[in-house]
Write a protein that holds these residues in place. Structure first.
Motif, PDB file in Angstrom:
ATOM      1  N   LYS A 108       0.855  -1.180   0.000  1.00  0.00           N
ATOM      2  CA  LYS A 108       0.000   0.000   0.000  1.00  0.00           C
ATOM      3  C   LYS A 108       0.890   1.228   0.000  1.00  0.00           C
ATOM      4  N   VAL A 109       0.468   2.272  -0.706  1.00  0.00           N
ATOM      5  CA  VAL A 109       1.193   3.543  -0.673  1.00  0.00           C
ATOM      6  C   VAL A 109       0.171   4.673  -0.778  1.00  0.00           C
ATOM      7  N   GLY A 274       2.025   4.120   4.001  1.00  0.00           N
ATOM      8  CA  GLY A 274       1.858   2.860   3.296  1.00  0.00           C
ATOM      9  C   GLY A 274       2.558   1.760   4.036  1.00  0.00           C
ATOM     10  N   THR A 275       2.662   0.600   3.383  1.00  0.00           N
ATOM     11  CA  THR A 275       3.335  -0.539   3.998  1.00  0.00           C
ATOM     12  C   THR A 275       3.957  -1.413   2.916  1.00  0.00           C
ATOM     13  N   PRO A 276       5.186  -1.903   3.149  1.00  0.00           N
ATOM     14  CA  PRO A 276       6.098  -1.580   4.249  1.00  0.00           C
ATOM     15  C   PRO A 276       6.460  -0.086   4.241  1.00  0.00           C
ATOM     16  N   ILE A 333      -3.454   3.826  -1.819  1.00  0.00           N
ATOM     17  CA  ILE A 333      -3.507   3.022  -3.041  1.00  0.00           C
ATOM     18  C   ILE A 333      -3.121   1.585  -2.702  1.00  0.00           C
ATOM     19  N   VAL A 334      -3.961   0.649  -3.080  1.00  0.00           N
ATOM     20  CA  VAL A 334      -3.688  -0.777  -2.910  1.00  0.00           C
ATOM     21  C   VAL A 334      -4.015  -1.469  -4.231  1.00  0.00           C
TER      22      VAL A 334
END
Length: 359
Positions: A108-109, A274-276, A333-334
């Motif tokens: 995700k970002v 996001g992640t990471p 965003i995903v």
């Protein structure tokens, strides 16, 4: 403003207003050391998107916990001209973010666009704070003098955040992360029928929200004896946007851990990064550029370690001339994100700032 307002955080439950500047700190470590040594008994201000980078933390000469912020009696238009990242440019950024997700670089970002405005007349921080209080519903109104940060002399961060990063009282720490959202109104200003229910059922938004909840649980777990997390998020409305939100409550093993320590540890969450985290921050830098204080955190910490910090969204930066502001709006965003829907989401999120500026 040496004798005037230097910091403010105000919501329906709590008010903290700092006046004057007794000391200022450009890093978290400096403020932490001053609190620990007893040199100061309160700091309030803002941490940048990169909490190891920019910070502006003020020890006020006086703190008032009783004076509620008075909303502006009128909110007349105050924008002379304005420039917003074009829809097409933001759409291209979202497409680039989706490509990075599809390539396995990130799960995700959060990608944001900016709004730059020239005001028709100089505006004081107090005036803008009162305008946000008049237009932003039950959000937390915050203002922080950014002068302690290099390159930000005379600037202020001002906004109306819907999102509590953390509240610490004694051994209890509370977080209410927001992630996953939907506009309440369409482009014509009409309520979107079924928007809240659609958000509750959205697999994409529930997945986006889960990243934030899991992140906070993972970072709090080593510090807590107990963490309580509901199974499903709630839907909460701000003036212009529906959000998914989950209240998280933890009991600290060591109550001496301060709210400033926790703010530096938890920010930025996946709700705004996001992640990471490291990979998402790198992609944000490549696509957007430097964020400075947007999507960081603003709040306060007292001598006992108690405090309250909000996520620095729905905000603007007022420059030293008091005639120019910059604001931001972003979305998570995903995989499966719709670029056009993401553009619409940021348009809705800009409305908090635009309402405060008079439309």
């Amino acid at each position: 403003m040496p004798a005037g307002l230097s910091f403010l955080l105000s919501n329906t439950e709590f008010n903290a207003r700092g006046s004057g500047v007794r000391a200022s700190f450009g890093t978290v470590d400096q403020a932490r050391d001053a609190l620990a040594s007893g040199a100061v008994d309160f700091v309030g201000g803002a941490l940048g998107f990169d909490t190891d980078g920019l910070a502006s933390l003020i020890a006020p000469e006086h703190v008032d916990f009783t004076a509620a912020l008075r909303p502006a009696p009128t909110v007349d238009p105050m924008v002379a001209d304005m420039l917003v990242t074009p829809d097409a440019v933001h759409r291209e950024r979202v497409v680039a973010a989706i490509a990075a997700i599809d390539a396995g670089e990130v799960e995700k970002v959060v990608i944001a666009r900016s709004l730059d405005a020239r005001l028709s007349a100089p505006a004081t921080p107090e005036e803008l704070l009162a305008r946000f209080a008049a237009t932003a519903g039950g959000a937390t109104i915050f203002g922080a003098d950014l002068s302690a940060a290099p390159g930000h002399a005379g600037a202020w961060l001002i906004g109306a955040s819907p999102e509590l990063l953390l509240r610490k009282r004694g051994a209890t720490v509370q977080c209410i992360p927001y992630a996953g959202s939907a506009p309440k109104f369409d482009a014509a200003g009409r309520p979107v029928a079924g928007a809240a229910e659609s958000l509750r059922r959205s697999e994409k938004d529930l997945r986006e929200h889960a990243y934030v909840v899991d992140y906070l649980r993972e970072l709090l777990a080593p510090l807590c004896d107990e963490i309580v997390v509901p199974d499903r998020p709630q839907t909460i409305a701000t003036s212009h946007v529906w959000h998914l939100a989950t209240p998280i409550t933890g009991t600290l093993t060591d109550p001496s851990v301060t709210s400033l320590d926790l703010a530096a540890r938890l920010s930025p969450t996946p709700a705004v990064c996001g992640t990471p985290t490291a990979a998402a921050a790198r992609i944000i830098g490549e696509i957007e550029g430097t964020r400075d204080f947007y999507a960081g955190t603003a709040g306060w910490c007292d001598a006992s370690g108690d405090g309250e910090w909000v996520v620095s969204i729905r905000c603007l930066e007022l420059d030293a001339s008091r005639t120019r502001v910059r604001a931001w709006a972003g979305g998570g965003i995903v995989a499966g994100s719709d670029p056009d829907a993401e553009v619409a989401e940021t348009t809705a999120k800009f409305q908090t700032v635009l309402s405060a500026l008079g439309g």
